[in-house]
Design a protein around this motif. Structure first.
Motif, PDB file in Angstrom:
ATOM      1  N   UNK A   1     -86.615 102.644   6.219  1.00 28.70           N
ATOM      2  CA  UNK A   1     -87.579 101.596   5.898  1.00 28.70           C
ATOM      3  C   UNK A   1     -87.600 101.243   4.410  1.00 28.70           C
ATOM      4  N   UNK A   2     -87.098 102.136   3.566  1.00 30.54           N
ATOM      5  CA  UNK A   2     -87.094 101.870   2.131  1.00 30.54           C
ATOM      6  C   UNK A   2     -86.173 100.707   1.771  1.00 30.54           C
ATOM      7  N   UNK A   3     -85.208 100.425   2.637  1.00 27.61           N
ATOM      8  CA  UNK A   3     -84.233  99.374   2.359  1.00 27.61           C
ATOM      9  C   UNK A   3     -84.623  98.026   2.957  1.00 27.61           C
ATOM     10  N   UNK A   4     -85.740  97.978   3.670  1.00 23.45           N
ATOM     11  CA  UNK A   4     -86.168  96.743   4.314  1.00 23.45           C
ATOM     12  C   UNK A   4     -87.532  96.325   3.776  1.00 23.45           C
ATOM     13  N   UNK A   5     -87.731  95.015   3.712  1.00 26.66           N
ATOM     14  CA  UNK A   5     -89.014  94.472   3.293  1.00 26.66           C
ATOM     15  C   UNK A   5     -89.720  93.888   4.517  1.00 26.66           C
ATOM     16  N   UNK A   6     -90.604  94.668   5.109  1.00 29.41           N
ATOM     17  CA  UNK A   6     -91.340  94.206   6.280  1.00 29.41           C
ATOM     18  C   UNK A   6     -92.445  93.263   5.811  1.00 29.41           C
ATOM     19  N   UNK A   7     -92.407  92.049   6.323  1.00 27.09           N
ATOM     20  CA  UNK A   7     -93.374  91.052   5.863  1.00 27.09           C
ATOM     21  C   UNK A   7     -94.732  91.236   6.526  1.00 27.09           C
ATOM     22  N   UNK A   8     -94.715  91.466   7.846  1.00 19.44           N
ATOM     23  CA  UNK A   8     -95.976  91.559   8.588  1.00 19.44           C
ATOM     24  C   UNK A   8     -95.894  92.713   9.586  1.00 19.44           C
ATOM     25  N   UNK A   9     -96.893  93.583   9.571  1.00 22.08           N
ATOM     26  CA  UNK A   9     -96.968  94.693  10.526  1.00 22.08           C
ATOM     27  C   UNK A   9     -98.164  94.475  11.433  1.00 22.08           C
ATOM     28  N   UNK A  10     -97.932  94.578  12.727  1.00 24.00           N
ATOM     29  CA  UNK A  10     -98.990  94.399  13.708  1.00 24.00           C
ATOM     30  C   UNK A  10     -99.275  95.753  14.344  1.00 24.00           C
ATOM     31  N   UNK A  11    -100.437  96.331  13.986  1.00 19.96           N
ATOM     32  CA  UNK A  11    -100.737  97.713  14.285  1.00 19.96           C
ATOM     33  C   UNK A  11    -101.770  97.858  15.391  1.00 19.96           C
ATOM     34  N   UNK A  12    -101.643  98.970  16.115  1.00 19.27           N
ATOM     35  CA  UNK A  12    -102.607  99.332  17.160  1.00 19.27           C
ATOM     36  C   UNK A  12    -103.430 100.523  16.675  1.00 19.27           C
ATOM     37  N   UNK A  13    -104.517 100.808  17.382  1.00 21.75           N
ATOM     38  CA  UNK A  13    -105.370 101.941  17.007  1.00 21.75           C
ATOM     39  C   UNK A  13    -106.135 102.448  18.217  1.00 21.75           C
ATOM     40  N   UNK A  14    -106.348 103.765  18.256  1.00 22.72           N
ATOM     41  CA  UNK A  14    -107.185 104.367  19.281  1.00 22.72           C
ATOM     42  C   UNK A  14    -108.653 104.054  19.027  1.00 22.72           C
ATOM     43  N   UNK A  15    -109.028 103.983  17.759  1.00 28.64           N
ATOM     44  CA  UNK A  15    -110.399 103.691  17.380  1.00 28.64           C
ATOM     45  C   UNK A  15    -110.487 103.531  15.878  1.00 28.64           C
ATOM     46  N   UNK A  16    -111.471 102.752  15.418  1.00 26.87           N
ATOM     47  CA  UNK A  16    -111.651 102.561  13.981  1.00 26.87           C
ATOM     48  C   UNK A  16    -113.118 102.788  13.616  1.00 26.87           C
ATOM     49  N   UNK A  17    -113.330 103.255  12.390  1.00 28.58           N
ATOM     50  CA  UNK A  17    -114.696 103.427  11.886  1.00 28.58           C
ATOM     51  C   UNK A  17    -114.668 103.319  10.371  1.00 28.58           C
ATOM     52  N   UNK A  18    -115.825 103.048   9.781  1.00 34.41           N
ATOM     53  CA  UNK A  18    -115.912 102.933   8.328  1.00 34.41           C
ATOM     54  C   UNK A  18    -115.674 104.272   7.655  1.00 34.41           C
ATOM     55  N   UNK A  19    -116.092 105.363   8.310  1.00 33.93           N
ATOM     56  CA  UNK A  19    -115.969 106.685   7.688  1.00 33.93           C
ATOM     57  C   UNK A  19    -114.595 107.309   7.886  1.00 33.93           C
ATOM     58  N   UNK A  20    -113.935 107.025   9.015  1.00 35.24           N
ATOM     59  CA  UNK A  20    -112.657 107.673   9.314  1.00 35.24           C
ATOM     60  C   UNK A  20    -111.469 106.725   9.326  1.00 35.24           C
ATOM     61  N   UNK A  21    -111.699 105.460   9.077  1.00 34.84           N
ATOM     62  CA  UNK A  21    -110.596 104.521   8.966  1.00 34.84           C
ATOM     63  C   UNK A  21    -109.950 104.199  10.291  1.00 34.84           C
ATOM     64  N   UNK A  22    -108.636 103.986  10.250  1.00 31.63           N
ATOM     65  CA  UNK A  22    -107.860 103.586  11.422  1.00 31.63           C
ATOM     66  C   UNK A  22    -107.239 104.840  12.023  1.00 31.63           C
ATOM     67  N   UNK A  23    -107.588 105.149  13.254  1.00 35.66           N
ATOM     68  CA  UNK A  23    -107.198 106.429  13.841  1.00 35.66           C
ATOM     69  C   UNK A  23    -106.260 106.247  15.029  1.00 35.66           C
ATOM     70  N   UNK A  24    -105.631 107.369  15.377  1.00 40.13           N
ATOM     71  CA  UNK A  24    -104.610 107.369  16.403  1.00 40.13           C
ATOM     72  C   UNK A  24    -104.675 108.687  17.152  1.00 40.13           C
TER      73      UNK A  24
END
Length: 251
Positions: free
Chosen positions: A158-181
């Motif tokens: 991945x260091x050799x590529x410039x990813x323009x847009x990443x579309x991510x999934x998550x098991x759950x999100x919260x303000x205190x624990x961020x984006x979780x999996x």
């Protein structure tokens, strides 16, 4: 402190430290043990926390099978992926995560000329007939629960590529624990993708807010766009404004 505000603070505290005793919460919030018991019971009744001996703890969201997750909230997911796909342009270099929501973007992208990085087996299979799609797999250990490759040993690629847009999934999100999996095998790849991408899009339906997965792979402040089906509560709106996150509501 107003009751609802106190209950919210209790929830955030337990999410941050994973568990808390009754005595600990009494001291922190400076209220009686009976009051804390009532507050905790309300959170338990909502399904936010669970009682343990002497206190309360987080309900860790277990990883369901891929097919079970795919069937849930199909209508909401459909509107989310359609909106997210509208941000993709011809010749973009993108990453599509292995979540049951993110891979459905493929139906709206298959006619474009794209370079797609992914760890999703389903997306790789769907892309076979489309010669104009340049699909790059991360490889690694197969995880049947997520239909994906995890724990890849070639992250240096991945260091050799410039990813323009990443579309991510998550098991759950919260303000205190961020984006979780919920899958430890995928977490290192997700962390690397977020750090290497110019724009990060998080695709989550309303059920994912204030939920807590096994591992945090990035903070909410590292996300550029949250694409969801319902306007989140005021605390998320405030956080988004303060951290330059664009809330995109799919109708």
């Amino acid at each position: 402190m107003i009751k609802e505000k106190r209950i919210k603070k209790i929830q955030e505290y337990v999410l941050e430290y994973d568990s808390a005793s009754l005595d600990e919460l009494v001291n922190i919030f400076n209220v009686s043990k009976n009051t804390i018991r009532r507050d905790i019971q309300e959170l338990v009744d909502r399904g936010e926390l669970k009682k343990v001996y002497g206190g309360v703890s987080v309900i860790h969201k277990k990883l369901e099978s891929f097919q079970d997750r795919k069937r849930r909230n199909q209508e909401q997911k459909g509107s989310i992926v359609k909106k997210a796909a509208s941000f993709v342009e011809n010749e973009d270099i993108i990453f599509i995560d292995s979540g049951t929501t993110t891979i459905e973007m493929f139906e709206y992208l298959k006619d474009k000329h794209l370079t797609i990085f992914t760890n999703s087996i389903d997306l790789i299979i769907r892309a076979f007939p489309f010669e104009h799609l340049n699909v790059i797999s991360m490889g690694g250990m197969l995880d049947p629960k997520t239909n994906s490759f995890g724990n890849p040993r070639n992250l240096d690629l991945l260091k050799d590529y410039n990813i323009k847009k990443a579309f991510m999934a998550s098991t759950g999100i919260s303000l205190s624990n961020g984006v979780t999996n919920a899958s430890p095998l995928e977490s290192e790849l997700k962390k690397t993708i977020v750090s290497r991408s110019r724009e990060v899009y998080l695709l989550v339906d309303h059920d994912k807010f204030d939920k807590y997965g096994l591992m945090t792979y990035c903070s909410l402040s590292e996300i550029d766009y949250i694409v969801t089906d319902t306007i989140p509560n005021g605390s998320y709106q405030k956080y988004a404004k303060e951290n330059g996150i664009q809330l995109v509501i799919a109708n």
